[in-house]
Design an enzyme around this catalytic site. Structure first.
Site, PDB file in Angstrom:
ATOM      1  N   CYS A 112       0.834  -1.202   0.000  1.00  0.00           N
ATOM      2  CA  CYS A 112       0.000   0.000   0.000  1.00  0.00           C
ATOM      3  C   CYS A 112       0.871   1.255   0.000  1.00  0.00           C
ATOM      4  O   CYS A 112       1.888   1.322   0.691  1.00  0.00           O
ATOM      5  CB  CYS A 112      -0.902  -0.024   1.236  1.00  0.00           C
ATOM      6  SG  CYS A 112      -1.952   1.428   1.328  1.00  0.00           S
TER       7      CYS A 112
ATOM      8  N   CYS B  59       1.070   3.837   4.072  1.00  0.00           N
ATOM      9  CA  CYS B  59       2.007   3.843   5.204  1.00  0.00           C
ATOM     10  C   CYS B  59       3.391   3.362   4.770  1.00  0.00           C
ATOM     11  O   CYS B  59       3.506   2.480   3.925  1.00  0.00           O
ATOM     12  CB  CYS B  59       1.507   2.914   6.317  1.00  0.00           C
ATOM     13  SG  CYS B  59      -0.013   3.464   7.095  1.00  0.00           S
TER      14      CYS B  59
ATOM     15  N   TYR C 275       0.175  31.962   2.055  1.00  0.00           N
ATOM     16  CA  TYR C 275      -0.254  30.603   1.684  1.00  0.00           C
ATOM     17  C   TYR C 275      -1.297  30.171   2.726  1.00  0.00           C
ATOM     18  O   TYR C 275      -1.152  29.166   3.416  1.00  0.00           O
ATOM     19  CB  TYR C 275       0.914  29.614   1.648  1.00  0.00           C
ATOM     20  CG  TYR C 275       2.094  30.070   0.824  1.00  0.00           C
ATOM     21  CD1 TYR C 275       2.164  29.757  -0.532  1.00  0.00           C
ATOM     22  CD2 TYR C 275       3.136  30.800   1.391  1.00  0.00           C
ATOM     23  CE1 TYR C 275       3.250  30.167  -1.301  1.00  0.00           C
ATOM     24  CE2 TYR C 275       4.208  31.212   0.629  1.00  0.00           C
ATOM     25  CZ  TYR C 275       4.269  30.893  -0.715  1.00  0.00           C
ATOM     26  OH  TYR C 275       5.341  31.307  -1.456  1.00  0.00           O
TER      27      TYR C 275
ATOM     28  N   ASP D 286       3.351  29.217   5.106  1.00  0.00           N
ATOM     29  CA  ASP D 286       3.014  27.782   5.147  1.00  0.00           C
ATOM     30  C   ASP D 286       2.876  27.301   3.699  1.00  0.00           C
ATOM     31  O   ASP D 286       1.774  26.971   3.240  1.00  0.00           O
ATOM     32  CB  ASP D 286       1.704  27.587   5.927  1.00  0.00           C
ATOM     33  CG  ASP D 286       1.339  26.118   6.096  1.00  0.00           C
ATOM     34  OD1 ASP D 286       2.134  25.242   5.706  1.00  0.00           O
ATOM     35  OD2 ASP D 286       0.241  25.855   6.629  1.00  0.00           O
TER      36      ASP D 286
ATOM     37  N   GLN E 171      -6.138  20.818   7.026  1.00  0.00           N
ATOM     38  CA  GLN E 171      -5.102  19.938   7.606  1.00  0.00           C
ATOM     39  C   GLN E 171      -5.740  18.603   7.952  1.00  0.00           C
ATOM     40  O   GLN E 171      -6.780  18.571   8.603  1.00  0.00           O
ATOM     41  CB  GLN E 171      -4.531  20.576   8.880  1.00  0.00           C
ATOM     42  CG  GLN E 171      -3.781  21.867   8.639  1.00  0.00           C
ATOM     43  CD  GLN E 171      -2.414  21.640   8.004  1.00  0.00           C
ATOM     44  OE1 GLN E 171      -1.902  20.516   7.962  1.00  0.00           O
ATOM     45  NE2 GLN E 171      -1.826  22.696   7.478  1.00  0.00           N
TER      46      GLN E 171
ATOM     47  N   CYS F 137       6.299  21.467   5.197  1.00  0.00           N
ATOM     48  CA  CYS F 137       6.032  20.028   5.089  1.00  0.00           C
ATOM     49  C   CYS F 137       7.151  19.350   4.313  1.00  0.00           C
ATOM     50  O   CYS F 137       7.013  18.178   3.951  1.00  0.00           O
ATOM     51  CB  CYS F 137       4.681  19.794   4.414  1.00  0.00           C
ATOM     52  SG  CYS F 137       4.561  20.562   2.792  1.00  0.00           S
TER      53      CYS F 137
HETATM   54  C1  LIG Z   1       0.287  23.751   2.854  1.00  0.00           C
HETATM   55  S1  LIG Z   1      -1.177  24.598   2.399  1.00  0.00           S
HETATM   56  C2  LIG Z   1      -1.409  25.528   3.858  1.00  0.00           C
HETATM   57  C3  LIG Z   1      -2.756  26.114   4.040  1.00  0.00           C
HETATM   58  C4  LIG Z   1      -3.099  26.643   5.432  1.00  0.00           C
HETATM   59  N1  LIG Z   1      -2.044  27.408   6.027  1.00  0.00           N
HETATM   60  C5  LIG Z   1      -3.543  25.514   6.338  1.00  0.00           C
HETATM   61  O1  LIG Z   1      -2.835  25.208   7.302  1.00  0.00           O
HETATM   62  O2  LIG Z   1      -4.597  24.931   6.096  1.00  0.00           O
HETATM   63  C6  LIG Z   1      -0.544  25.725   1.219  1.00  0.00           C
HETATM   64  C7  LIG Z   1      -1.533  26.699   0.631  1.00  0.00           C
HETATM   65  O3  LIG Z   1      -0.828  27.575  -0.257  1.00  0.00           O
HETATM   66  C8  LIG Z   1      -1.651  27.900  -1.346  1.00  0.00           C
HETATM   67  N2  LIG Z   1      -0.746  28.361  -2.418  1.00  0.00           N
HETATM   68  C9  LIG Z   1       0.051  27.608  -3.204  1.00  0.00           C
HETATM   69  N3  LIG Z   1       0.774  28.396  -4.008  1.00  0.00           N
HETATM   70  C10 LIG Z   1       0.436  29.669  -3.719  1.00  0.00           C
HETATM   71  C11 LIG Z   1       0.862  30.928  -4.214  1.00  0.00           C
HETATM   72  N4  LIG Z   1       1.784  31.004  -5.175  1.00  0.00           N
HETATM   73  N5  LIG Z   1       0.326  32.050  -3.699  1.00  0.00           N
HETATM   74  C12 LIG Z   1      -0.610  31.972  -2.717  1.00  0.00           C
HETATM   75  N6  LIG Z   1      -1.047  30.800  -2.201  1.00  0.00           N
HETATM   76  C13 LIG Z   1      -0.538  29.662  -2.686  1.00  0.00           C
HETATM   77  C14 LIG Z   1      -2.395  26.606  -1.628  1.00  0.00           C
HETATM   78  O4  LIG Z   1      -3.576  26.862  -2.354  1.00  0.00           O
HETATM   79  C15 LIG Z   1      -2.649  26.098  -0.203  1.00  0.00           C
HETATM   80  O5  LIG Z   1      -3.868  26.596   0.277  1.00  0.00           O
END
Ligand SMILES: C[S@@+](CC[C@H](N)C(=O)[O-])C[C@H]1O[C@@H](n2cnc3c(N)ncnc32)[C@H](O)[C@@H]1O
Length: 449
Positions: A78, A81, A311, A378, A281, A405
């Protein structure tokens, strides 16, 4: 005649990002699936490059003390995991080592890295699961997770421990229904019509459940039978048609069969509305710890007059910061998340947060004042674009909080911030995904004056 696969006896050294154990064979580095550090394994090579190869452990000749029997019959097959054969405390140690290696060139980072914040619940922790329909080579219908490294083959998920008992029950019932009605699975290569995906989202704070069936076919009666199958376990149910046969299973026509169309989740007392497409999340309990700590670190240098959440997704960080900053501006580029973030503000009666729809990776988004005290980033796995690092450092916030991440892009971006110059104060990893190699890191940088 087909050549027999190469088999090697290897002594493993350490876990690398991706969850494989690194071993050496002559001048080759071999990344071994399903092995732990300090084991002797017989491994079958499945991919060979000039200086390295990928192999899979097929027999453990000398096991590591951390090795335990897996509780899942699909371990190794799988794609879900990577570490079910490894005791949980050792998983945490191995992930910390991976982070340490990634940050080895960052001055002072090695001593700063805290132990991973462990998950209390190492099973049944995911609040979202996407199960795919497929078939065995003999034609038997399956509903489950992708086999490791395959977009075609599916392993069953009725025993998957990452989800709740209710979710397993839904998978079992849905597969039984599809078999009873003799419905085919969508074929990823031939692009023949059929059932595609069952999505289950469970709000851990409220217990509400959203279930969506995504299909390219809608034979008479299927909608009604689907609803009857899931009704007692779903607060909201969608029957969704996906007419575009290329690309991921994105529905272009959703029929709401039950409930309001969304569920409500809570994080540290804040409320969030989650629809079928909303990013959230996936480990609620661990996200609560991460965001509570982030909120604490945000006030280390005093209450920020203006904080940025870049983000921002659907706004969980901005909503947490709203309680400790005078004003927050959140920036997100994906429109459905921007809309959801605005809804979440209303849901929580928060009035000191503005959501800007813009691409962080381009120039400074319009509407951001020149004086910012705190920036939280983020980003997705590729990390920050150079343009983003450039405009963030020109804003010169006192503090930058980085939620990552991906340890390797974190290392690259920390080095650039430190040249700005910022000083690294804390590095705190969190285990949001027990039994997988993934880890989340919260790092705090302070501006050197
Ligand atoms: C890892 S997620 C984090 C979201 C939020 N901080 C959370 O904890 O739920 C990254 C986010 O960045 C957004 N994203 C990706 N590239 C981006 C960009 N160039 N400008 C703005 N947002 C972006 C994605 O749509 C996503 O919602």
């Amino acid at each position: 005649m087909k050549k027999a696969p190469l088999e090697l006896t290897l002594r493993t050294e350490k876990i690398v990002h991706g969850g494989q154990a690194l071993a050496r064979h002559d001048r080759f580095v071999v990344f071994v699936d399903d092995a732990l550090p300090n084991e002797t394994v017989r491994a079958r090579v499945y991919k060979k490059k000039k200086n390295f190869a990928f192999a899979r452990a097929i027999e453990v000749l000398e096991p590591a003390p951390e090795r335990i029997p897996s509780d899942c019959p699909w371990t190794g097959d799988c794609g879900g995991c990577t570490f079910r054969h490894c005791a949980y405390p050792a998983q945490l140690r191995f992930k910390k080592e991976v982070l340490r290696e990634a940050l080895h060139a960052i001055p002072g980072a090695s001593e700063l890295i805290a132990d991973l914040v462990p998950a209390e619940e190492t099973n049944d922790y995911r609040n979202k699961m996407e199960f795919t329909f497929g078939a065995t080579p003999a034609g038997e219908l399956r509903l489950g997770l992708h086999r490791r490294g395959s977009f075609m083959h599916i392993v069953p998920a009725d025993t998957c421990w990452l989800q709740s008992a209710a979710s397993r029950e839904l998978v079992t019932r849905m597969l039984a229904l599809a078999k009873r009605l003799n419905l085919p699975a969508f074929h990823e290569i031939k692009k023949t019509h059929g059932l595609r995906q069952l999505t289950i989202r469970e709000a851990r704070g409220t217990g509400q459940r959203l279930v969506e069936l995504i299909t390219t076919i809608s034979p008479p009666g299927l909608q009604e039978q689907f609803l009857a199958t899931v009704e007692d376990l779903a607060d909201t149910a969608y029957f969704s048609l996906n007419t575009q046969l290329h690309g991921p299973p994105r529905p272009d026509q959703r029929t709401l069969l039950k409930g309001p169309g969304h569920i409500e989740e809570t994080l540290n007392g804040l409320r969030f509305r989650i629809g079928p497409d909303t990013f959230f999340q996936s480990n609620t309990a661990q996200a609560e710890k991460l965001f509570a700590r982030l909120r604490e670190l945000a006030t280390r240098a005093g209450r920020p007059a203006l904080a940025l959440d870049l983000y921002a997704g659907t706004g969980p960080i901005a909503l947490h910061l709203a309680a400790v900053a005078d004003r927050v501006i959140a920036v997100e580029s994906w429109e459905p998340s921007v809309a959801a973030a605005r809804e979440n503000l209303t849901l929580n009666n928060i009035t000191n947060v503005d959501i800007i729809s813009a691409d962080v990776n381009q120039a400074l988004p319009p509407g951001i004042p020149p004086a910012v005290d705190l920036v939280v980033v983020d980003p997705p796995r590729p990390g920050l674009a150079l343009a983003a690092i450039d405009w963030i450092t020109r804003l010169a916030p006192q503090e930058i909080l980085y939620v990552s991440c991906n340890p390797s892009t974190l290392a690259r971006d920390l080095a650039l911030f430190m040249a700005a110059p910022y000083h690294l104060e804390t590095v705190e990893p969190y285990d949001l995904f027990p039994h997988t190699y993934h880890l989340e890191t919260l790092a705090l940088l302070r501006r050197k004056n």
